[in-house]
Design an enzyme around this catalytic site. Structure first.
Site, short mmCIF file in Angstrom:
data_model
loop_
_atom_site.label_atom_id
_atom_site.label_comp_id
_atom_site.label_asym_id
_atom_site.label_seq_id
_atom_site.Cartn_x
_atom_site.Cartn_y
_atom_site.Cartn_z
N GLN A 36 4.78 10.14 -35.65
CA GLN A 36 3.29 10.74 -35.44
C GLN A 36 2.40 10.66 -36.55
O GLN A 36 1.04 10.67 -35.89
CB GLN A 36 3.55 11.78 -34.22
N ARG A 109 11.35 18.32 -51.32
CA ARG A 109 11.53 17.21 -50.14
C ARG A 109 10.91 15.97 -50.27
O ARG A 109 11.34 14.89 -49.84
CB ARG A 109 11.06 18.16 -49.05
N TYR A 217 14.53 28.38 -57.22
CA TYR A 217 15.06 27.33 -57.97
C TYR A 217 14.14 26.38 -58.40
O TYR A 217 13.07 25.82 -57.87
CB TYR A 217 16.09 26.54 -57.38
N ASP A 295 17.13 18.43 -36.92
CA ASP A 295 16.45 19.61 -36.27
C ASP A 295 16.15 19.22 -34.83
O ASP A 295 16.01 20.49 -34.01
CB ASP A 295 15.22 20.11 -37.03
#
Length: 402
Positions: A36, A109, A217, A295
């Site tokens: 989208q 990510r 981290y 998810d």
């Protein structure tokens, strides 16, 4: 007569959706990813990739592309929120990889998403495709989009996140469960933190305290520090990667904490802020020729660090099972995939909720007992990190290559 190639429409261009498309293509399917957003930006700062997720990236052929930016933390350290005392320490470099057969990575990510996109090819992704409806017939499915266009497929995979339009369209609306907490994330340049001596080597830091916790981290070949700060907040209910908080409000939430934590927060500028939600485990992920993944199927709180890892496991397992199916075997293949994956993800959803409480105990007997339990953490988490989602498949459920 030659078998027709399976046509699969994947909704969602995140890590799970792209991984699914790569895996399915490897089994001979024709795949298009419908996303989208106008472009893939990889929001969400840093993620941890355990050995279980790393095996899936290796199966998809993208680990080499990430070697230059991924960090292998030397160890995981649990620290006391106020004194900085080390409550538990576990080696990650060397012994972790020897035990679980793959390394533990911390990585941006966006880097993972871009590596997957490069492997798949941008031609296989259709951006700006907002789903308005999903319809099915006996021999196929149709996705209708907000711009009036549509796409036909033999199978549809909803990998479009916790607010999945595919799940809503197929299973009906349901309510996300608000945790009563907010998460703050930021990527802080290491050059701003040169005075924080503990950051001289790569470590996964977990600072536990009353009512809140702080995880940090390095990522991006050690040039950036990613942090996640979780605080109680029943007033803030906005679940969005794009919403900003402020270092000032976050410092107030961590008043009295060790300077390691407060110095990192002070250097963060405007961290992202989002309300933390999950959902109750779904009784079913698949209906006819439509299934869910990541998810969209099993949203979990970030307290096990397994969201991306479980999406990768889903993707590779689904590709193995569905990729070997004929067009008239799609429904059975999707049911088989769901049965293979649902028990594990259900346990991780529940465990992630429990960790939130465990990480945020007030000082006292309960926290002392938790600190003793932290010594056995590698054994307690072996079922997560030692898992190989492909070898766990029974031969009769793993399908066959196209």
């Amino acid at each position: 007569m030659a078998r027709r190639r399976l046509r699969v429409a994947v909704v969602g261009g995140g890590i799970g959706g792209l991984a699914t498309a790569i895996g399915l293509r490897g089994h001979g399917a024709e795949v298009v990813v419908h996303e989208q957003a106008a472009e893939l930006t990889g929001q969400g700062a840093g993620i941890a990739i355990g050995a279980n997720g790393h095996r899936m990236l290796r199966e998809l052929g993208v680990t080499a592309a990430l070697e230059g930016s991924a960090v292998r933390p030397a160890r995981a350290e649990f620290r006391n929120w106020r004194t900085g005392r080390t409550m538990a320490l576990h080696q990650l470099a060397g012994s972790y990889e020897e035990r679980f057969g793959a390394p533990y990575w911390t990585v941006e990510r966006a880097a993972v998403q871009q590596a997957l996109l490069h492997e798949l090819g941008e031609a296989q992704v259709r951006p700006g495709a907002r789903v308005s409806a999903v319809e099915q017939s006996a021999d196929g499915a149709v996705i209708r989009f907000a711009d009036g266009s549509e796409a036909e497929a033999d199978a549809v995979v909803g990998a479009d996140g916790i607010h999945s339009a595919v799940r809503n369209g197929v299973f009906g609306p349901d309510d996300a469960v608000f945790s009563g907490t907010s998460g703050y994330r930021a990527l802080v340049p290491m050059e701003r933190l040169g005075h924080v001596r503990e950051l001289a080597e790569p470590v996964l830091w977990l600072w536990l305290g009353p009512g809140r916790h702080f995880i940090a981290y390095p990522v991006a070949d050690g040039t950036l520090l990613n942090f996640l700060a979780v605080v109680p907040d029943r007033e803030w209910t906005v679940e969005s990667w794009a919403t900003e908080g402020s270092a000032t409000e976050l410092l107030r939430a961590f008043e009295g904490w060790h300077p390691f934590v407060t110095e990192i927060i002070r250097a963060s500028g405007r961290p992202g802020r989002w309300a933390l939600y999950d959902r109750e485990p779904q009784r079913a992920w698949s209906s006819g020729r439509v299934t869910l993944l990541g998810d969209a199927a099993h949203p979990m709180l970030p307290h096990h660090g397994q969201g991306a890892n479980q999406a990768l496991e889903d993707a590779v397992v689904l590709a193995r099972i569905l990729g070997g199916a004929d067009t008239d075997e799609v429904e059975q293949a999707l049911r088989t995939y769901e049965l293979a994956r649902r028990p594990r993800t259900r346990l991780l959803q529940r465990g992630s909720r429990q960790n939130a409480t465990c990480f945020q105990l007030p000082d006292g007997p309960e926290a002392d007992a938790r600190n003793i339990r932290l010594a056995s953490l590698p054994d307690d988490l072996a079922w997560i990190h030692g898992h190989d989602a492909l070898t766990a498949l029974q031969p009769e459920t793993s399908g066959s290559s196209a």
